[in-house]
Design a protein around this motif. Sequence first.
Motif, mmCIF file in Angstrom:
data_model
loop_
_atom_site.group_PDB
_atom_site.id
_atom_site.type_symbol
_atom_site.label_atom_id
_atom_site.label_comp_id
_atom_site.label_asym_id
_atom_site.label_seq_id
_atom_site.Cartn_x
_atom_site.Cartn_y
_atom_site.Cartn_z
ATOM 1 N N HIS A 91 -9.725 1.065 -3.841
ATOM 2 C CA HIS A 91 -9.680 1.548 -5.223
ATOM 3 C C HIS A 91 -8.229 1.868 -5.533
ATOM 4 N N PRO A 92 -7.486 0.875 -6.010
ATOM 5 C CA PRO A 92 -6.047 1.082 -6.175
ATOM 6 C C PRO A 92 -5.750 2.218 -7.155
ATOM 7 N N SER A 93 -4.723 2.959 -6.806
ATOM 8 C CA SER A 93 -4.332 4.056 -7.675
ATOM 9 C C SER A 93 -2.838 4.312 -7.500
ATOM 10 N N ILE A 94 -2.191 4.555 -8.585
ATOM 11 C CA ILE A 94 -0.756 4.797 -8.542
ATOM 12 C C ILE A 94 -0.493 6.267 -8.207
ATOM 13 N N ALA A 95 -1.586 7.025 -8.151
ATOM 14 C CA ALA A 95 -1.451 8.483 -7.959
ATOM 15 C C ALA A 95 -0.689 8.816 -6.690
ATOM 16 N N ARG A 96 -0.941 8.057 -5.614
ATOM 17 C CA ARG A 96 -0.284 8.373 -4.347
ATOM 18 C C ARG A 96 1.227 8.204 -4.447
ATOM 19 N N PHE A 97 1.624 7.135 -5.129
ATOM 20 C CA PHE A 97 3.050 6.915 -5.341
ATOM 21 C C PHE A 97 3.665 8.084 -6.091
ATOM 22 N N LEU A 98 2.979 8.476 -7.174
ATOM 23 C CA LEU A 98 3.496 9.566 -7.996
ATOM 24 C C LEU A 98 3.558 10.852 -7.183
ATOM 25 N N GLU A 99 2.535 11.028 -6.358
ATOM 26 C CA GLU A 99 2.489 12.217 -5.517
ATOM 27 C C GLU A 99 3.691 12.228 -4.571
ATOM 28 N N VAL A 100 3.962 11.059 -3.970
ATOM 29 C CA VAL A 100 5.103 10.959 -3.053
ATOM 30 C C VAL A 100 6.404 11.185 -3.814
ATOM 31 N N LEU A 101 6.516 10.563 -4.979
ATOM 32 C CA LEU A 101 7.752 10.697 -5.759
ATOM 33 C C LEU A 101 7.985 12.131 -6.217
#
Lengths: 587, 343
Positions: free
Chosen positions: A65-75
């Motif tokens: 279930h792709p989500s950009i949330a993890r990237f944003l969380e890391v950033l």
Amino acid sequence: MTATNAAALPATGSLERPTRRLAAPLWVGALLIVLTFLVIYPLAMLVFGALSDSNPVVDGFGAFHPSIARFLEVLGNENVHLAFFNALVACGGGTALAVLIGLFFSWIVVRTDTPGRRFIAGASMVPLFVPPLVAGVAWSILGSPKTGLLNIVLKWIGVDFRFDFYSMSGLILVFGIYYAPYVYMFTSSALRNMDPSLEEASEVAGASAFTTLFTVTFPLIAPAILAGTLLSFVVMLGIYGVPAALGAPANINVLTTYIFKLTAWSPPLYNTAAAVAILLMVVTAIMVWAQQKVLSGKSFATVAGKAFRPRSLGLGPWRWFTFGLALVYLFVVVVLPTIALVIAAFRKFLFFKNFDALFDAKAYSLAHFNAVFDNPLTMLSIWNTLKVGVITALVGGALAFAIGYTVNRTHVPGRKLIDLLATVPVAIPGLVVGVAYLWAWIGLPGGLYGTIWILALAFVARFMPDTVKALSTSFLQIHKELEEAAWICGRGLLGTIGTIVLPLARPGVVASMTLLFVLAIRELGSSLFLYTSDTTVMAVLLLDYYEGGNTGKTAAFSLVQTVILAVLLGLTNWLSRGSAQGSARVG
Amino acid sequence: MKRRTMITGAAGLAATSFAGLPAWADDTFGSKELIDAAEKEGGLTYYTANFAETEQEVIKAFNKRFPKIKVAMVRAPGGQLITRIKTEAAAGKLAADVINHSDRGLMLELADLFQDYTPPNAADYRPDALVSPKLWPGVTLGWAIAYNTQLVKTAPKTWMDLLKPEYKDKQIGQVVGPSGGTTWTRIMFERQVLGEDYWKKQAALGIALYPSGAPTSDALVRGEVSIAPLLYNIIYTKIVEGAPAETVFAPEGVPIIPYADGIPKTSKSPNAAKLFMNWRLSREGQTFQIEKLGNITSMKEPPAFPKGWDPKTVKVWVPKFDEFEKLRAAWLEDWNKTYGYRQ
């Protein structure tokens, strides 16, 4: 592969046969298939991991279930910001120092009459054989503010100053001195292959030796300097051992130590680690792009058809000054850490009450070596490591030659994509690469998993950028006119490569295969997920000793590893020199 | 000193020669049929999150009893081992016949991978050390307070002593809370048994933090720190070899970490795996690990005690498993804040 290579490469001239017209796309297609298997497929697994919280093998693609949330969380994570900032400072500072040292040494060795040049050249490569973890441990033994050997000596001679290598400046210094050989490798071969007539022209025109150095020599070897700078920077970005040993006690995190933490926690956070790794890759991609931008449209061909003799600058009495500087460097980078490792390897415990305790003979023994060789895994790991090293060097060297030639010597469409794909793995930290390969290759039919080959292929992919870049420098320097001369004389592509390109690029090919061998033997991160009980390698065993808190055994085993490497490299050098002389005689 | 020599010459320890001491009959380890079948299989693959060197000694001791069974070992740090097990299992390529892991929570999640298994002496084990009838504490580790004998003038005797101002300014070294299940057990013990404000008081002294137990023990021996709570087995072998260190088991309790070991359903050598598990869980196997390796045990009646362990005053402390899982995230966050650790 070579036959395909030969048949496929550049279609020039108007009298091409149809097969030859087809050959170029077929060749590019074949390379892209190989790169897809080695880079794109594992990378896709990594992106998959970064964009989800599932393991693609365990949960299947259905759970994706792709989500950009993890990237944003890391950033948005301030710890990542800090680790990122620290990494840039440590690697930026380290690279500046490495370029300074590497350039200086290549100039001393190739272009001056400094005494003992061969010795200096050989000894200055030593840091390259030293696994980062061992370097970190050696410098923590030397430079710990409380118990470091250097500080014990300072205290003994009554000096108040204390070294503190558990600091950002300590990290920069150790990075700089250990990664200078990368810059040296690139720049020394460029300097050696450079036609000195350009420098002579500069001096005839009235420029001083110093001005010539900065206005002619260094600008001409700019691709080598830039390649060395870029490579040492991105390699430093991916190093775990040095910041783990020196940064951790001072609470200085860099991206690799942060990623290691993520993978070592219980439960491990591989998906977040993958997201941080993607961040690293973006930085590297920007740097590669910048390098290409700077170099595009400029010619750096300095090896032409004319014969020339390497030019050596007479330094007069100053040659003893350069010799002295070289000795100081070698003392700092080779002798001091070796002393530290030898003391750690032979001493039962590293506790020194005072300076005199250093010379207490009772505190020394062969216990750590006995323990290391008492372990049945030791000989198995040495044998496996050698096998993996040889396979990696041969397969990786051949692939890098094919890629380097295609990218640098042909105009086939798709070569830029090949270049990009071959550069990508440099940015992915070993641990994350390891898990990406595990995810990618474990399910493949054919039983790759559990064999030596999976390790070797992972190393080939992981170190492809290093090898391709090392070879590209050699290719960039060979003037097109030499190949054109061969074609005019009726040689086919295979003949041209065999008689012109390969012999001229030979030092580069041998150097990059040797580099690959050394890197494969040192590599830890990607091994951790791919070895099995039958295919354990030395780096894994070394980490076992380190993780077990056995500095003595770690030091003893790393000395064993260093001796094996030195013997093998000496042997390789001797053999390649012998065959070079043999072929020269035949020719 | 050779490790072999160290093991046989460890001072103050009862010399236990398995070859010559039929202290426990062979059927303690399994029926004759099981032993024959195991020997016919001839070997097994052992996955462990414990230190490789330690487990090599376990294998050697097992081979003294059962020389015909070859044990191949794969060792990786805890989190990485779990990833490998999950991935191999999903791909149908799990090579392990026995898995040994310190994190009971993570192993419980994988319980479906394991076959039913009960050791012959199952009744000897503490129920609170078990999380599943399939998983058994082949290894149990415990926390002690270690100190450098050359540097510490007055040695600490209790956990509460580690709050004394005389140990301020990074004399005390500690493994960071989030490093894994073993450390989480200790800091959970500190907060539940020693007091809600224990962390705060200790952090105020200025603590040197280390990522795991091994570098902490190394730092203690080198003199980078003078005192450190350590898993006893990490420092024990160093003390036996002559390192300038000593340990105390504190009277407030010894937090212990029972491992969760099991036999995967896919084991290709299930009999050898059972025999290996039986031996490790037997009194002989546990005694060996306590006396030679510095482990503790999860047996109700310990067959031996580590040096300095007075069973009259020292009691083990086992975390309640539901709290172990439930409190973890929030408490670790508190710990990180209190000790200024950036996770």
